[in-house]
Design a protein around this motif. Structure first.
Motif, PDB file in Angstrom:
ATOM      1  N   ILE A 144     -83.429  35.719  25.436  1.00 19.41           N
ATOM      2  CA  ILE A 144     -84.334  34.623  25.082  1.00 19.41           C
ATOM      3  C   ILE A 144     -84.245  34.391  23.571  1.00 19.41           C
ATOM      4  N   ASN A 145     -84.160  33.126  23.198  1.00 23.43           N
ATOM      5  CA  ASN A 145     -84.014  32.741  21.802  1.00 23.43           C
ATOM      6  C   ASN A 145     -85.020  33.463  20.897  1.00 23.43           C
ATOM      7  N   LEU A 146     -86.296  33.425  21.263  1.00 28.88           N
ATOM      8  CA  LEU A 146     -87.319  34.022  20.395  1.00 28.88           C
ATOM      9  C   LEU A 146     -87.224  35.553  20.369  1.00 28.88           C
ATOM     10  N   ASP A 147     -86.804  36.143  21.490  1.00 29.66           N
ATOM     11  CA  ASP A 147     -86.644  37.598  21.524  1.00 29.66           C
ATOM     12  C   ASP A 147     -85.603  38.039  20.503  1.00 29.66           C
ATOM     13  N   LEU A 148     -84.498  37.277  20.411  1.00 28.09           N
ATOM     14  CA  LEU A 148     -83.469  37.613  19.424  1.00 28.09           C
ATOM     15  C   LEU A 148     -84.038  37.464  18.017  1.00 28.09           C
ATOM     16  N   ASP A 149     -84.713  36.348  17.785  1.00 23.95           N
ATOM     17  CA  ASP A 149     -85.281  36.086  16.468  1.00 23.95           C
ATOM     18  C   ASP A 149     -86.251  37.209  16.077  1.00 23.95           C
ATOM     19  N   TYR A 159     -82.703  34.218  13.506  1.00 23.55           N
ATOM     20  CA  TYR A 159     -81.761  33.327  14.183  1.00 23.55           C
ATOM     21  C   TYR A 159     -82.367  31.934  14.057  1.00 23.55           C
ATOM     22  N   ALA A 160     -81.693  31.057  13.306  1.00 23.02           N
ATOM     23  CA  ALA A 160     -82.349  29.836  12.841  1.00 23.02           C
ATOM     24  C   ALA A 160     -82.663  28.771  13.907  1.00 23.02           C
ATOM     25  N   PRO A 161     -81.754  28.443  14.825  1.00 25.11           N
ATOM     26  CA  PRO A 161     -82.110  27.350  15.754  1.00 25.11           C
ATOM     27  C   PRO A 161     -83.347  27.723  16.573  1.00 25.11           C
ATOM     28  N   ASP A 162     -84.334  26.853  16.564  1.00 24.33           N
ATOM     29  CA  ASP A 162     -85.606  27.181  17.208  1.00 24.33           C
ATOM     30  C   ASP A 162     -86.100  26.043  18.088  1.00 24.33           C
ATOM     31  N   PRO A 163     -85.462  25.848  19.250  1.00 22.47           N
ATOM     32  CA  PRO A 163     -85.949  24.792  20.150  1.00 22.47           C
ATOM     33  C   PRO A 163     -87.435  25.020  20.450  1.00 22.47           C
ATOM     34  N   CYS A 169     -86.378  29.780  26.405  1.00 19.19           N
ATOM     35  CA  CYS A 169     -85.005  29.351  26.652  1.00 19.19           C
ATOM     36  C   CYS A 169     -84.004  30.428  26.251  1.00 19.19           C
ATOM     37  N   SER A 170     -82.849  30.408  26.905  1.00 17.72           N
ATOM     38  CA  SER A 170     -81.859  31.461  26.695  1.00 17.72           C
ATOM     39  C   SER A 170     -80.741  30.991  25.769  1.00 17.72           C
ATOM     40  N   LEU A 171     -80.070  31.953  25.142  1.00 17.47           N
ATOM     41  CA  LEU A 171     -78.967  31.632  24.234  1.00 17.47           C
ATOM     42  C   LEU A 171     -77.828  30.941  24.975  1.00 17.47           C
ATOM     43  N   GLY A 172     -77.564  31.370  26.216  1.00 20.95           N
ATOM     44  CA  GLY A 172     -76.497  30.742  26.998  1.00 20.95           C
ATOM     45  C   GLY A 172     -76.785  29.261  27.200  1.00 20.95           C
ATOM     46  N   GLY A 173     -78.025  28.958  27.555  1.00 26.01           N
ATOM     47  CA  GLY A 173     -78.429  27.565  27.735  1.00 26.01           C
ATOM     48  C   GLY A 173     -78.372  26.801  26.420  1.00 26.01           C
ATOM     49  N   ASN A 174     -78.739  27.462  25.317  1.00 23.69           N
ATOM     50  CA  ASN A 174     -78.672  26.831  23.992  1.00 23.69           C
ATOM     51  C   ASN A 174     -77.244  26.411  23.673  1.00 23.69           C
TER      52      ASN A 174
END
Lengths: 506, 450
Positions: A144-149, A159-163, A169-174
């Motif tokens: 998950i994007n936020l989990d990585l961040d 990790y800068a991109p923040d939908p 949302c997942s990195l794969g989907g990003n």
């Protein structure tokens, strides 16, 4: 006595019902090719990670938007090897495949093609490595994007991109959608932060694109792949770039009496030569939605609110902050306030990032149009959007990335009302045309998917689209990956008719 | 290029569902509630079952999608659908983070009511409903008798004998597993020895106390501590006779009719006392009592008084923090971590007050654990109906507790206390697990002693 009768009656009915359902359960395990295929899938990922019962498939038919499509089966692999074997099997059997991260997309990108296999990556969610020296992280696609961040925060990185859906949302989907987010104004979209990935192609072969360095020799296949909406291949291992956390962060909230003056302020800020980390606009209807659900400190009587965030060195942020305030005051706001406390900023951002979901408090469905317009034409474009809203009698909420002109008009409706969906799609297309006519683009960050495929000819000639197809063919010559997306083909994946039950609360 | 695809999976037979909504009767999930969900997915990361099992059918969004499907006549209430609904802990973490404000707790309760009225509950839940939720909970006398019997069994050494002999393993019906989950009744039971416990300092207020169902039997000492802390802070405590279980477990399992009867009894009993607030030391009870108005909204006779009762209800931590309390003088010197009970943090949105109280005790150092608002897996009778999944959820909680390096765990709900205590003991750890008021009481008492 009567109670006893009722009891036994209910008991009898329930047994009858169970027997009835059991008949269907057995018949749904159709003998023959389909059953053998499902058995082979189960042999790869394990029995409990293949879904094919109709009820289980129902929960994989949607993403965050309005399109629907029931997959033929859903598999949940745990490793690249399992993905590779699933893909090879589907390739052999001619079954189309689509990847799915968390199902938060807004263009129908993860909606399964008819009879297709959906590969869900929610189990492949490990952060494999954080390399602080080289400022990279290597992750599985379901992270998950936020989990990585949050994870890399511990090391002083981000990790800068923040939908706005970054909590889910997942990195794969990003990568598939080349997702953006409020802070992409300063840092760029996903493509600017992905260095390399391991990709499984449609026939099950595995290739590596990009690397761990920012520049790699040869064609930039990593760049071509990012944003290919799952039609080129499926990334199973991803290396991303990390940025150091900024020393200082300051958020400004400008409150304006109407959208026009807020648009003027956007131009004023940019006109001062300032590039904020984020510059967001939220209109009155969206504010109402947010405040409906939770008080997050937005003024309920405002016509529009601008959220401006500055990041950098302490002195820099202070200095530019003064300029931002000056630029805002030039455009006739009713209030400008700053949020320096982390908790205060988080509240404001929680409102912004939850705004889309909050629309659920106004209407059961929204159709979000991801159009882009030149920043200088924001005022005119938004006026025309308002005119469309009036002409169709559809409430439209605007909550968007004003800094890069990425509009997100949300058309509110209730899909259970007969004909509502058709009207909405027609009005959405008109909004899109307004953006294109102003010199903008079809999509800022959500992808084309199912949602905007029929609108592609507005921007691209047949030759343009043929060129795109030829690139796709070199990755996926049989077009088995996420077929039916991006290019116009006249098909629709709309939900089946619902029982009419009016539900708009505005 | 060839774009050939086979139709291998395209023509799978679809079930025939009777036309029209699969929900019927009075207790149905409201359309206005269900269709508030715009399937944005922001609830996923807060859901204990989704983050454990990582599959969409075990997520709040998936469960609501199934409710909508049943409502639209696209799916029937069948064992597959019910299994996904029954795996829900009803912790309401999704409700607290939902940007659309979907009242998830309410729609899941009504959905469970539908499952019950369709006779589709799983065997485990059906048995538990019959034996415990309907036959025992509404009858405080039976509960107390049962607890005395179990206490005798546990204290006499007979339990040790049975466990050592593995005699139950040969009996059918998973008796051994059931026995191993038997709650600990070895502590003192909470009286109540009288109906009014007078304030020890200058009297400021009179409050009613919910004694409830199993809490006075399993955590009697916490109930005593609650009374003492309230008395110490100038509150007369009234424990009215005739009150009973709040009905929370019945509400959660969809047995709304029984719950309504229990609610009406409590409303009658407390109405007669004229107290200024109704305090409970159990977060799960508080959350249900604060929603009595919703439970009884269709009852013309009780609707008003249910609303009054709901507004009068306060959690003990909420009440003490609002007084505010006399901070204890003597120091306890202890590192503790606080587990947010779901029905306090998510259903009642109370997270600051318990922490304020803990920090008011000199010497207590509060170390926050990761994901303190994530469910511990107790969830009423869930740990007995879904032991495996509950265990997985508990494991993650225990990892987070151990990682803090504290010597004591503090929470504010009886279910969480026994679940976490059981988990720690199984790992061979001896951390005391207490209620916030237990710690406050300890501080006050050491002050009196010194």
């Amino acid at each position: 006595m009567a109670r006893l009768l009722v009891y036994y009656h209910a008991k009898f009915l329930s047994y009858f019902r169970r027997a009835w359902e059991w008949c269907f359960l057995v018949s749904s395990l159709a003998p023959g090719a389909a059953a053998r295929f499902l058995d082979e899938l189960k042999a790869i990922v394990g029995e409990e990670y293949v879904y094919y019962h109709p009820e289980d498939l129902l929960v994989y038919e949607y993403d965050g938007s309005i399109d629907r499509g029931l997959p033929g089966a859903v598999v949940l692999p745990i490793s690249t090897d399992e993905v590779r074997r699933v893909m090879a099997l589907c390739y052999r059997e001619g079954v189309p495949v689509v990847g799915r991260g968390s199902g938060t997309g807004l263009s129908g990108g993860a909606i399964a093609p008819p009879g297709g296999v959906q590969i869900s990556f929610s189990r492949m969610d490990r952060i494999l490595e954080v390399d602080t020296e080289n400022r990279t992280a290597t992750v599985e696609p379901g992270v998950i994007n936020l989990d990585l961040d949050n994870h890399v925060h511990k090391f002083g990185y981000r990790y800068a991109p923040d939908p706005s859906s970054q909590k889910a949302c997942s990195l794969g989907g990003n990568i598939a959608e080349n997702s953006g987010g409020p802070h992409c104004l300063a840092y760029g979209c996903t493509t600017n932060h992905v260095l390399g990935m391991e990709v499984v192609l449609e026939d099950g072969s595995v290739v590596n694109l990009g690397g761990t360095a920012r520049e790699t020799p040869g064609y930039d296949l990593r760049g071509v792949f990012t944003g290919s909406e799952g039609t080129f291949g499926i990334a199973t291992c991803i290396t991303v770039r990390l940025l150091p956390l900024p020393e200082a962060v300051k958020t400004f909230m400008g409150v304006f009496p109407d959208v026009d003056s807020a648009c003027t302020a956007v131009s004023a800020v940019i006109g001062h030569g300032i590039v904020p980390a984020a510059l967001e606009m939220i209109d009155a209807l969206s504010i109402r939605a947010v405040q409906n659900v939770m008080d997050l400190g937005y003024p309920e009587d405002a016509g529009a609110v601008l959220l401006i965030e500055l990041e950098g060195l302490q002195e820099e942020v202070e200095e530019i902050g003064i300029e931002v305030e000056a630029a805002l005051w030039e455009s006739g706001p009713t209030l400008v306030r700053t949020a320096e406390e982390a908790s205060d900023r988080e509240r404001l951002w929680a409102g912004r990032k939850g705004a889309l979901g909050a629309l659920g408090s106004l209407a059961p469905n929204y159709y979000l149009v991801d159009g882009v317009a030149p920043r200088t034409k924001l005022t005119e474009v938004l006026r025309e959007v308002a005119a469309i809203s009036e002409r169709y009698s559809i409430p439209i909420a605007n909550v968007f990335h004003a800094g890069d002109g990425n509009l997100h008009p949300c058309l509110l409706f209730d899909e259970r009302q007969p004909g509502a969906l058709e009207t909405i799609i027609e009005a959405g297309a008109e909004v899109m045309k307004v953006c294109i006519d102003a010199g903008g683009a079809l999509t800022g960050e959500h992808g084309v998917g199912l949602e905007k495929k029929e609108l592609m000819p507005l921007v691209y000639t047949d030759e343009d689209m043929d060129a795109m197809r030829r690139v796709r063919d070199s990755f996926a010559p049989h077009n088995r990956l996420n077929p039916g997306k991006i290019f116009p083909d006249g098909t629709h994946y709309h939900p089946p008719a619902r029982r009419p039950e009016p539900g708009l609360s505005i | 290029m060839a774009e050939q695809q086979t139709q291998l999976l395209a023509n799978q037979p679809q079930p025939v569902v009777p036309p029209g909504s699969g929900f019927r009767g009075d207790d149905v999930p409201a359309e206005t509630d269900m269709y508030r969900c715009v399937h944005c997915g922001l609830c996923l990361s807060s859901c204990p079952t989704y983050t454990t099992l990582k599959v969409e059918p075990e997520s709040p969004r998936g469960r609501i999608a199934l409710m909508k499907a049943v409502n639209e006549g696209r799916a029937a209430i069948n064992p597959t659908v019910v299994s996904h609904w029954e795996k829900c802990l009803q912790c309401r973490a999704c409700e607290a983070v939902c940007p659309s404000g979907v009242p998830y707790g309410r729609i899941m309760e009504n959905t469970r009511a539908q499952v019950l009225s369709h006779g589709m509950q799983s065997e485990g839940l059906r048995r538990m409903s019959r034996m415990f939720l309907r036959a025992a909970l509404p009858h405080p006398g039976r509960l107390r008798l049962g607890a005395h019997l179990v206490k005798m069994y546990q204290k006499s050494g007979f339990q040790r004998l049975v466990r050592a002999s593995r005699f139950l393993n040969v009996l059918p019906g998973g008796m051994a597993a059931l026995e191993s989950q038997l709650p600990d009744f070895t502590g003192p039971f909470f009286g109540p020895s009288k109906t009014v416990y007078p304030a020890r300092r200058e009297k400021k207020l009179t409050v009613g106390l919910l004694s409830g169902c199993v809490m006075p039997l399993m955590q009697g000492s916490t109930m005593d501590a609650t009374v003492r802390v309230l008395n110490r802070n100038g509150c007369d405590v009234v424990v009215p006779v005739g009150q009973g279980c709040c009905g929370a477990l019945n509400v959660h399992s969809g047995d709304l009719e029984t719950a309504r009867q229990m609610a009406r009894r409590n409303i009658d009993v407390f109405r007669a006392t004229g107290v200024e607030a109704i305090v409970t030391a159990s977060a799960g009870c508080g959350s249900t009592m604060k929603e009595y108005d919703d439970l009884l909204k269709g009852d013309a006779e009780y609707a008003d008084s249910a609303g009054y009762f709901a507004r009068m209800t306060v959690d003990i931590t909420e009440w003490l923090a609002s007084l505010p309390i006399d901070p204890p003088v003597s120091s306890l010197s202890r590192r503790v971590t606080y587990q947010d009970p779901c029905h306090l943090a998510h259903a009642q949105r109370i997270t600051a007050q318990p922490r304020e109280l803990l920090q008011a005790i000199p010497g207590v150092e509060l170390v926050e654990m990761e994901q303190s608002t994530m469910c511990c897996g107790s969830a009423g009778i869930y740990s007995m109906i879904q032991p495996e999944l509950s265990g997985q959820i508990l494991d993650r909680k225990l990892d987070n507790i151990v990682a803090t390096g504290v010597e004591q765990v503090v929470t504010a709900n009886p279910g969480c206390m026994s679940q976490i205590e059981r988990g720690l003991r199984q790992r061979g750890l001896s951390h005391p697990v207490t209620h916030v008021v237990d710690l406050l009481d300890e501080a006050y008492r050491s002050e009196d002693g010194g």
